[in-house]
Motif scaffolding. Structure first.
Motif, short mmCIF file in Angstrom:
data_model
loop_
_atom_site.label_atom_id
_atom_site.label_comp_id
_atom_site.label_asym_id
_atom_site.label_seq_id
_atom_site.Cartn_x
_atom_site.Cartn_y
_atom_site.Cartn_z
N GLU A 294 0.84 -1.20 0.00
CA GLU A 294 0.00 0.00 0.00
C GLU A 294 0.87 1.26 0.00
N ALA A 295 1.93 1.25 0.82
CA ALA A 295 2.84 2.40 0.83
C ALA A 295 3.55 2.51 -0.52
N GLU B 167 2.34 1.62 -3.42
CA GLU B 167 1.39 2.17 -4.39
C GLU B 167 1.21 3.67 -4.21
N ARG B 168 1.25 4.13 -2.98
CA ARG B 168 1.13 5.58 -2.76
C ARG B 168 2.29 6.31 -3.44
N ASP B 169 3.49 5.75 -3.32
CA ASP B 169 4.64 6.40 -3.95
C ASP B 169 4.58 6.30 -5.47
N ARG C 135 1.90 6.22 -7.28
CA ARG C 135 0.88 7.17 -7.72
C ARG C 135 1.36 8.61 -7.57
N ALA C 136 2.08 8.90 -6.51
CA ALA C 136 2.61 10.25 -6.33
C ALA C 136 3.59 10.59 -7.44
#
Length: 244
Positions: A217-218, A220-222, A224-225
């Motif tokens: 999840e972390a 994927e956040r990166d 996407r960012a």
């Protein structure tokens, strides 16, 4: 000898390019290189490298030498991405790309030779060396030179965000028995992003580190960012498209 022939071939291509049209000035070449890096365009970066080499042959300057080294690094890193996308069985294609990567890296290291010592010169040196590490044998061959350049870059400037990214690579990619430490890699990448929140390589490597740490999840956040900041960010797009 083979790498030298590759360098000569690239130099000849640059000479032909310069004769075919109006050479770009330093500012235009710098902008073109930034565009090539942002769009992950190895061919465009190679064109800038060729033009920088030709320009230095007629009117050298520290600024041109720095651009030459940056372009060589861009070419080596973009070709490295292409190589990593090849299947293990594509032996000949991998060999040829490896030769091109080494030629660009050696070209960049030579361009750095006459420049004053700065943190970013040492960081660029480290990253050029890193592109040539593609096996355990090569890691042993280049490890000390890489580590020395990174250490010197951070000694000269603790605020060099890109040097923190470079310093994270061995911790991220080495096996634990060889000094790999994902938690340490994350610490260093976090520091890089504290210094420069928009630094794309730090964001991408931190996503990889989160994946290795078991936190998709972390990661994927990166991813996407990174893609929000640069819609042309190919690694982030490919990672997100491959997710279920």
């Amino acid at each position: 000898m083979i790498v030298s022939r590759v360098v000569a071939a690239v130099a000849l291509a640059g000479a032909v390019l310069a004769m075919a049209g109006q050479p770009r000035d330093l500012q235009s070449l710098g902008a073109a290189l930034d565009d090539a890096v942002r769009s992950y365009d190895a061919a465009a970066a190679t064109a800038v490298l060729s033009e920088a080499r030709v320009a230095r042959a007629s009117a050298d300057s520290p600024q041109l030498a720095e651009l030459h080294a940056r372009a060589a690094l861009a070419v080596a890193e973009l070709l490295r991405i292409e190589l990593e996308g090849l299947a293990a069985g594509e032996t000949e294609q991998r060999r040829l790309l490896g030769l091109r990567i080494d030629a660009a890296a050696e070209d960049g290291l030579q361009a750095l030779g006459g420049l004053p010592e700065t943190s970013d010169r040492q960081r660029t040196r480290a990253d050029l060396i890193a592109t040539m590490i593609r096996s355990d044998f090569r890691a042993k061959k280049h490890e000390q030179s890489f580590k020395a350049a990174v250490a010197r870059a951070l000694e000269l400037d603790q605020g060099n965000a890109r040097a923190w990214v470079s310093s994270a690579k061995p911790f991220l990619f080495a096996e634990p028995e060889q000094g790999g430490d994902v938690a340490e890699a994350l610490r260093r990448l976090d520091r890089a992003l504290e210094l420069d929140p928009g630094l794309e390589p730090a964001r991408l490597l931190r996503a990889v580190a989160h994946e290795k740490a078991g936190d998709p999840e972390a990661a994927e956040r990166d991813w996407r960012a990174a893609l929000r900041a640069n819609p042309q960010c190919r690694p982030a797009r490919e990672q997100l498209e491959s997710r279920p």
